[in-house]
Motif scaffolding. Sequence first.
Motif, PDB file in Angstrom:
ATOM      1  N   ALA A  14     -96.024  21.374 -26.910  1.00  0.00           N
ATOM      2  CA  ALA A  14     -95.080  22.472 -27.101  1.00  0.00           C
ATOM      3  C   ALA A  14     -93.670  21.951 -26.909  1.00  0.00           C
ATOM      4  N   ILE A  15     -92.736  22.635 -27.543  1.00  0.00           N
ATOM      5  CA  ILE A  15     -91.319  22.380 -27.301  1.00  0.00           C
ATOM      6  C   ILE A  15     -90.765  23.605 -26.594  1.00  0.00           C
ATOM      7  N   VAL A  16     -90.027  23.365 -25.540  1.00  0.00           N
ATOM      8  CA  VAL A  16     -89.529  24.446 -24.687  1.00  0.00           C
ATOM      9  C   VAL A  16     -88.016  24.382 -24.648  1.00  0.00           C
ATOM     10  N   ASP A  17     -87.393  25.491 -24.967  1.00  0.00           N
ATOM     11  CA  ASP A  17     -85.941  25.594 -25.030  1.00  0.00           C
ATOM     12  C   ASP A  17     -85.335  25.552 -23.629  1.00  0.00           C
ATOM     13  N   GLY A  18     -84.035  25.337 -23.587  1.00  0.00           N
ATOM     14  CA  GLY A  18     -83.322  25.354 -22.316  1.00  0.00           C
ATOM     15  C   GLY A  18     -82.044  24.553 -22.427  1.00  0.00           C
ATOM     16  N   ALA A  19     -81.284  24.489 -21.336  1.00  0.00           N
ATOM     17  CA  ALA A  19     -80.071  23.686 -21.341  1.00  0.00           C
ATOM     18  C   ALA A  19     -80.402  22.231 -21.641  1.00  0.00           C
ATOM     19  N   ASP A  20     -81.580  21.781 -21.213  1.00  0.00           N
ATOM     20  CA  ASP A  20     -82.089  20.447 -21.537  1.00  0.00           C
ATOM     21  C   ASP A  20     -83.490  20.634 -22.108  1.00  0.00           C
ATOM     22  N   ALA A  72    -106.330  11.358 -31.963  1.00  0.00           N
ATOM     23  CA  ALA A  72    -106.227  11.894 -33.324  1.00  0.00           C
ATOM     24  C   ALA A  72    -105.373  11.015 -34.231  1.00  0.00           C
ATOM     25  N   GLY A  73    -104.729  10.012 -33.661  1.00  0.00           N
ATOM     26  CA  GLY A  73    -103.917   9.108 -34.456  1.00  0.00           C
ATOM     27  C   GLY A  73    -102.700   9.776 -35.074  1.00  0.00           C
ATOM     28  N   ILE A  74    -102.089  10.692 -34.356  1.00  0.00           N
ATOM     29  CA  ILE A  74    -100.918  11.409 -34.865  1.00  0.00           C
ATOM     30  C   ILE A  74     -99.689  10.533 -34.672  1.00  0.00           C
ATOM     31  N   SER A  75     -98.989  10.269 -35.745  1.00  0.00           N
ATOM     32  CA  SER A  75     -97.859   9.352 -35.684  1.00  0.00           C
ATOM     33  C   SER A  75     -96.624  10.007 -35.076  1.00  0.00           C
ATOM     34  N   ALA A  76     -95.732   9.157 -34.592  1.00  0.00           N
ATOM     35  CA  ALA A  76     -94.472   9.650 -34.034  1.00  0.00           C
ATOM     36  C   ALA A  76     -93.662  10.358 -35.103  1.00  0.00           C
ATOM     37  N   GLU A  77     -93.751   9.868 -36.353  1.00  0.00           N
ATOM     38  CA  GLU A  77     -93.015  10.499 -37.449  1.00  0.00           C
ATOM     39  C   GLU A  77     -93.521  11.927 -37.690  1.00  0.00           C
ATOM     40  N   THR A  78     -94.850  12.098 -37.660  1.00  0.00           N
ATOM     41  CA  THR A  78     -95.431  13.432 -37.849  1.00  0.00           C
ATOM     42  C   THR A  78     -95.008  14.367 -36.725  1.00  0.00           C
ATOM     43  N   ILE A  79     -95.065  13.875 -35.493  1.00  0.00           N
ATOM     44  CA  ILE A  79     -94.655  14.685 -34.353  1.00  0.00           C
ATOM     45  C   ILE A  79     -93.189  15.086 -34.498  1.00  0.00           C
ATOM     46  N   GLY A  80     -92.356  14.134 -34.917  1.00  0.00           N
ATOM     47  CA  GLY A  80     -90.937  14.425 -35.082  1.00  0.00           C
ATOM     48  C   GLY A  80     -90.684  15.513 -36.107  1.00  0.00           C
ATOM     49  N   THR A  81     -91.437  15.486 -37.203  1.00  0.00           N
ATOM     50  CA  THR A  81     -91.282  16.506 -38.237  1.00  0.00           C
ATOM     51  C   THR A  81     -91.653  17.888 -37.703  1.00  0.00           C
ATOM     52  N   ILE A  82     -92.772  17.952 -36.972  1.00  0.00           N
ATOM     53  CA  ILE A  82     -93.207  19.235 -36.406  1.00  0.00           C
ATOM     54  C   ILE A  82     -92.203  19.735 -35.384  1.00  0.00           C
ATOM     55  N   VAL A  83     -91.732  18.831 -34.529  1.00  0.00           N
ATOM     56  CA  VAL A  83     -90.768  19.203 -33.497  1.00  0.00           C
ATOM     57  C   VAL A  83     -89.484  19.736 -34.121  1.00  0.00           C
ATOM     58  N   ASP A  84     -89.007  19.079 -35.171  1.00  0.00           N
ATOM     59  CA  ASP A  84     -87.785  19.539 -35.838  1.00  0.00           C
ATOM     60  C   ASP A  84     -87.961  20.956 -36.378  1.00  0.00           C
ATOM     61  N   LEU A  99     -83.517  33.583 -21.237  1.00  0.00           N
ATOM     62  CA  LEU A  99     -84.747  33.569 -22.014  1.00  0.00           C
ATOM     63  C   LEU A  99     -85.296  32.156 -22.103  1.00  0.00           C
ATOM     64  N   LEU A 100     -86.624  32.041 -22.135  1.00  0.00           N
ATOM     65  CA  LEU A 100     -87.289  30.746 -22.232  1.00  0.00           C
ATOM     66  C   LEU A 100     -88.180  30.771 -23.473  1.00  0.00           C
ATOM     67  N   PHE A 101     -87.731  30.083 -24.525  1.00  0.00           N
ATOM     68  CA  PHE A 101     -88.470  30.074 -25.786  1.00  0.00           C
ATOM     69  C   PHE A 101     -89.427  28.895 -25.814  1.00  0.00           C
ATOM     70  N   VAL A 102     -90.665  29.168 -26.181  1.00  0.00           N
ATOM     71  CA  VAL A 102     -91.700  28.141 -26.244  1.00  0.00           C
ATOM     72  C   VAL A 102     -92.344  28.189 -27.622  1.00  0.00           C
ATOM     73  N   ARG A 103     -92.449  27.027 -28.280  1.00  0.00           N
ATOM     74  CA  ARG A 103     -93.104  26.946 -29.578  1.00  0.00           C
ATOM     75  C   ARG A 103     -94.197  25.889 -29.525  1.00  0.00           C
ATOM     76  N   LYS A 104     -95.371  26.278 -29.979  1.00  0.00           N
ATOM     77  CA  LYS A 104     -96.514  25.374 -29.975  1.00  0.00           C
ATOM     78  C   LYS A 104     -96.344  24.267 -31.008  1.00  0.00           C
ATOM     79  N   ILE A 105     -96.776  23.066 -30.657  1.00  0.00           N
ATOM     80  CA  ILE A 105     -96.854  21.951 -31.596  1.00  0.00           C
ATOM     81  C   ILE A 105     -98.314  21.841 -32.010  1.00  0.00           C
ATOM     82  N   GLY A 106     -98.614  22.223 -33.256  1.00  0.00           N
ATOM     83  CA  GLY A 106     -99.991  22.257 -33.728  1.00  0.00           C
ATOM     84  C   GLY A 106    -100.401  20.992 -34.452  1.00  0.00           C
TER      85      GLY A 106
END
Length: 204
Positions: free
Chosen positions: A75-81, A94-106, A57-64
């Motif tokens: 998007a974050i895409v699942d897999g062995a890597d 849009a000036g989106i910070s790395a910290e904000t991206i990290g929170t969404i990704v987590d 299975l290949l799980f994909v989740r949008k980063i909004g």
Amino acid sequence: MPTDHAILFRNRQEAGQALGTALLSLASVHPLVLALPRGGVPVAFEVARMLGAEMDLLFVRKIGSPGQEEYGFGAIVDGADPQIVLDDAHVRDAGISAETIGTIVDRQRAEIDRQRRLYAPDRQPVPVTGRVVIVVDDGIATGGTMRAALRAVRKNHPARLVLAVPAAPADSIATLRTECDRIVCLSQPQPFLPSVPVTGTFRR
């Protein structure tokens, strides 16, 4: 020739069998079939069965975007890597910070973990490096989710990357051609009406 209101396949199982027939030439290379849940799973199952191939299975989740979650800038895409795909231009503008991206990704990574426990408990993702990989879904609408999926899989260096779907609009297929080595799409009805499914519900 079916009209845009025609159901080309009675169900996803029949669509998968038709795709499997179109992909039989790849059986000898023992490909890995990756299914996008949920609709892509029964389609991919038939493809894998007909090719005698391994399936995962290949799980994909949008980063909004913050405050506009419906607008995906990655998007974050699942897999062995697992891989993260971002629209760097949008992030910068849009000036989106790395910290904000990290929170969404987590948050999205946690949701992927939940989905994998639900769909494939006690099963580790299958590595794709060096494999012929066939990414399967039950259909494509805009192609945004599939584009992210293909780019993420490509980052893991498959020997060859194939996209296989029963139906999709011609313009979406055109935009995805540079993301993979081959596309097998059995029908490109015009006009394409996502609300009138060919095999089920088109969501992407």
